[in-house]
Motif scaffolding. Structure first.
Motif, PDB file in Angstrom:
ATOM      1  N   VAL A  45       2.652  -3.585  -9.809  1.00 27.04           N
ATOM      2  CA  VAL A  45       1.667  -4.233 -10.965  1.00 27.04           C
ATOM      3  C   VAL A  45       0.341  -4.463 -10.315  1.00 27.04           C
ATOM      4  N   VAL A  46       0.291  -4.305  -9.054  1.00 29.41           N
ATOM      5  CA  VAL A  46      -1.120  -4.643  -8.324  1.00 29.41           C
ATOM      6  C   VAL A  46      -2.209  -3.704  -8.655  1.00 29.41           C
ATOM      7  N   PRO A  47      -3.296  -4.328  -9.210  1.00 31.73           N
ATOM      8  CA  PRO A  47      -4.425  -3.224  -9.510  1.00 31.73           C
ATOM      9  C   PRO A  47      -4.952  -2.643  -8.243  1.00 31.73           C
ATOM     10  N   SER A  48      -5.437  -1.325  -8.333  1.00 40.41           N
ATOM     11  CA  SER A  48      -6.070  -0.783  -7.156  1.00 40.41           C
ATOM     12  C   SER A  48      -7.486  -1.484  -6.801  1.00 40.41           C
ATOM     13  N   GLY A  49      -7.883  -1.178  -5.521  1.00 43.84           N
ATOM     14  CA  GLY A  49      -9.060  -1.761  -5.150  1.00 43.84           C
ATOM     15  C   GLY A  49     -10.435  -0.866  -5.585  1.00 43.84           C
ATOM     16  N   PRO A  50     -11.383  -1.103  -5.098  1.00 38.04           N
ATOM     17  CA  PRO A  50     -12.795  -0.558  -5.568  1.00 38.04           C
ATOM     18  C   PRO A  50     -12.768   0.924  -5.216  1.00 38.04           C
ATOM     19  N   ARG A  51     -13.363   1.568  -6.053  1.00 36.23           N
ATOM     20  CA  ARG A  51     -13.437   3.242  -5.815  1.00 36.23           C
ATOM     21  C   ARG A  51     -14.317   3.529  -4.529  1.00 36.23           C
ATOM     22  N   ARG A  95      -3.575  -3.252  -0.511  1.00 34.82           N
ATOM     23  CA  ARG A  95      -3.343  -4.418  -1.227  1.00 34.82           C
ATOM     24  C   ARG A  95      -1.586  -4.369  -1.371  1.00 34.82           C
ATOM     25  N   ARG A  96      -1.159  -2.948  -1.326  1.00 33.91           N
ATOM     26  CA  ARG A  96       0.268  -2.767  -1.264  1.00 33.91           C
ATOM     27  C   ARG A  96       0.838  -2.894  -0.074  1.00 33.91           C
ATOM     28  N   GLY A  97       0.049  -2.888   0.929  1.00 29.23           N
ATOM     29  CA  GLY A  97       0.581  -2.939   2.551  1.00 29.23           C
ATOM     30  C   GLY A  97       0.450  -4.685   2.545  1.00 29.23           C
ATOM     31  N   TRP A  98      -0.533  -5.286   2.252  1.00 24.60           N
ATOM     32  CA  TRP A  98      -0.428  -6.659   2.373  1.00 24.60           C
ATOM     33  C   TRP A  98       0.832  -7.157   1.570  1.00 24.60           C
ATOM     34  N   ILE A  99       1.094  -6.664   0.435  1.00 32.39           N
ATOM     35  CA  ILE A  99       2.316  -7.334  -0.252  1.00 32.39           C
ATOM     36  C   ILE A  99       3.477  -7.354   0.377  1.00 32.39           C
ATOM     37  N   ARG A 100       3.747  -6.010   1.076  1.00 35.02           N
ATOM     38  CA  ARG A 100       4.830  -5.540   1.756  1.00 35.02           C
ATOM     39  C   ARG A 100       4.949  -6.616   3.146  1.00 35.02           C
ATOM     40  N   ALA A 101       3.697  -6.610   3.766  1.00 34.35           N
ATOM     41  CA  ALA A 101       3.609  -7.431   4.972  1.00 34.35           C
ATOM     42  C   ALA A 101       4.040  -8.847   4.589  1.00 34.35           C
ATOM     43  N   ALA A 102       3.445  -9.528   3.568  1.00 34.92           N
ATOM     44  CA  ALA A 102       3.686 -10.802   3.240  1.00 34.92           C
ATOM     45  C   ALA A 102       5.113 -11.021   2.887  1.00 34.92           C
ATOM     46  N   ALA A 103       5.682 -10.206   1.931  1.00 30.45           N
ATOM     47  CA  ALA A 103       7.235 -10.316   1.759  1.00 30.45           C
ATOM     48  C   ALA A 103       8.002 -10.249   2.973  1.00 30.45           C
ATOM     49  N   ASP A 104       7.769  -9.155   3.920  1.00 33.40           N
ATOM     50  CA  ASP A 104       8.686  -9.324   5.277  1.00 33.40           C
ATOM     51  C   ASP A 104       8.203 -10.472   5.929  1.00 33.40           C
ATOM     52  N   SER A 105       7.346 -11.281   5.909  1.00 29.63           N
ATOM     53  CA  SER A 105       7.123 -12.642   6.508  1.00 29.63           C
ATOM     54  C   SER A 105       7.619 -13.680   6.058  1.00 29.63           C
ATOM     55  N   MET A 106       7.688 -13.885   4.486  1.00 28.33           N
ATOM     56  CA  MET A 106       8.341 -15.037   3.963  1.00 28.33           C
ATOM     57  C   MET A 106       9.912 -14.848   4.043  1.00 28.33           C
ATOM     58  N   THR A 153       0.991 -10.789  13.870  1.00 26.19           N
ATOM     59  CA  THR A 153       0.121  -9.481  13.285  1.00 26.19           C
ATOM     60  C   THR A 153      -1.018  -9.890  12.652  1.00 26.19           C
ATOM     61  N   LEU A 154      -1.959  -9.287  12.979  1.00 32.24           N
ATOM     62  CA  LEU A 154      -3.440  -9.683  12.194  1.00 32.24           C
ATOM     63  C   LEU A 154      -3.496  -8.667  11.195  1.00 32.24           C
ATOM     64  N   LEU A 155      -3.699  -9.233  10.035  1.00 30.63           N
ATOM     65  CA  LEU A 155      -3.981  -8.199   8.749  1.00 30.63           C
ATOM     66  C   LEU A 155      -5.290  -8.219   8.368  1.00 30.63           C
ATOM     67  N   LEU A 156      -5.839  -7.193   7.815  1.00 32.74           N
ATOM     68  CA  LEU A 156      -7.052  -7.312   7.210  1.00 32.74           C
ATOM     69  C   LEU A 156      -6.931  -6.186   5.985  1.00 32.74           C
ATOM     70  N   VAL A 157      -7.342  -6.641   5.018  1.00 32.48           N
ATOM     71  CA  VAL A 157      -7.047  -6.075   3.787  1.00 32.48           C
ATOM     72  C   VAL A 157      -8.419  -5.308   3.372  1.00 32.48           C
TER      73      VAL A 157
END
Length: 370
Positions: A45-51, A95-106, A153-157
């Motif tokens: 459901v996450v919207p895509s980032g800037p073009r 954004r999808r990569g951050w969601i996956r990483a955040a879920a793994d961390s939680m 892990t240092l994440l940059l979106v």
């Protein structure tokens, strides 16, 4: 918590009982959210980032990777925090990569108890958590995760950083380094004070000791209470706002104290990182003053009604207040006693600022520094 082989049988039994009790406490949180489902839901459901063009996308990835390493020196020079840990490059994600990483961390933080809990265990809360992760993933610029990997892990979106630098009209190179300074400060905080990660985990475990109500039911109840609250009913304290504020108000004393400890730690970590990222000065980030002014103005802009609702539900406004209150605390303490004496704050849990000290830094100085 197992005993060594040369311990007496009675000590061994006591140790096993303690381990069983600890596992029982953790099970209240473990497995109550299906974090795999949360990641899938959020990603869908996450919207895509800037073009952007492929060339620009590759350029921002390369520049952020280099800046995440380059920021280490200025951060350590300003913070006076040192250790012998390696300096890994950041993971640049969408954004999808951050969601996956955040879920793994939680999943790691709360305990992965999903396996063997039944086909539908944690599904409702997983969907709700996924929706929240999707919203948060559009606003997060970076994050240091101390719970994954040997050195965290240092994440940059990347898409969010590009979107903000465009909206602010600031120098992309300067802004990317500025963001890295903040996130690398978090990495240095945890690498220089390794007890911080365990401190966070212990307090999260305390939150799981309140009872055996399933986490998805707690989450649903809290969200319903937040929706029923008037937007102007909360005070100025971040602890009174959003989901966390309602959760805190309905918890027994031990859990309320754990929430307060986590809030104070978060306020310190964010405020310290904001202090460091600005203190490096124009020699490192030539347009640092312009970036700070534009960034603070952006924080104050009113959101649309839907965004305001989501920000209230998720406590985003409370997190912004954490940056402001935390930075004011660090600015005042460092201004009065210097960075070296301020760093006493990283000694252990007892030297962290308390709820009555974060807005009155002199109280912390009197208690800890003397």
């Amino acid at each position: 918590m197992t005993g060594s082989s040369d311990l007496a049988a009675t000590d061994d039994a006591a140790s096993r009982d303690g381990a069983d009790e600890s596992a029982s406490r953790r099970s209240i949180l473990a497995g109550s959210v299906d974090w795999d489902l949360a990641a899938r839901t959020g990603s869908s459901v996450v919207p895509s980032g800037p073009r952007t063009t492929r060339y620009s996308a590759e350029q921002v990835v390369a520049e952020l990777s280099a800046a995440s390493v380059r920021a280490e020196g200025p951060v350590r020079e300003v913070s006076l925090l040192a250790d012998d840990r390696p300096v890994p490059q950041a993971r640049i994600v969408d954004r999808r990569g951050w969601i996956r990483a955040a879920a793994d961390s939680m999943s790691e933080l709360t305990g992965d108890g999903e396996r063997g809990r039944g086909r539908f265990a944690g599904k409702p809360a997983g969907v709700q958590a996924g929706a929240m992760l999707a919203f948060l993933s559009t606003a997060i610029l970076g994050q240091y995760d101390p719970f994954t990997g040997p050195d965290g892990t240092l994440l940059l979106v990347a898409p969010n950083i590009m979107a903000v630098e465009r909206a602010l009209g600031v120098s992309p190179s300067d802004f990317r380094l500025w963001v890295c300074l903040h996130e690398v400060t978090h990495r240095v905080q945890f690498s220089s004070a390794p007890w911080l990660a365990d401190y966070m985990k212990r307090n999260v475990e305390v939150l799981g000791e309140a009872g055996d109500e399933p986490f998805n039911e707690v989450l649903t109840r809290v969200l319903e209470q937040v929706r029923s609250r008037r937007a102007d009913s909360a005070g100025d304290d971040p602890a009174d706002k959003g989901v966390l504020g309602v959760l805190r108000a309905t918890q027994p004393p031990a859990q309320r104290e754990a929430i307060d400890r986590l809030l104070m730690l978060g306020t310190l970590l964010e405020g310290h990182a904001d202090h460091v990222m600005d203190a490096v000065g124009p020699a490192v980030v030539p347009t640092v003053s312009q970036i700070r002014e534009a960034f603070d103005q952006r924080r104050k802009r009113p959101a649309n009604p839907l965004q305001r609702l989501l920000r209230a539900l998720l406590g985003v406004d409370a997190k912004i207040a954490q940056y402001v209150r935390g930075k004011a605390f660090v600015d005042e303490v460092v201004g009065k006693v210097g960075m070296e004496r301020f760093n006493t704050v990283w000694t252990d849990g007892e030297t962290l600022p308390r709820t009555d000290e974060i807005n009155a830094p002199q109280r912390w100085i009197d208690r800890v520094v003397g």
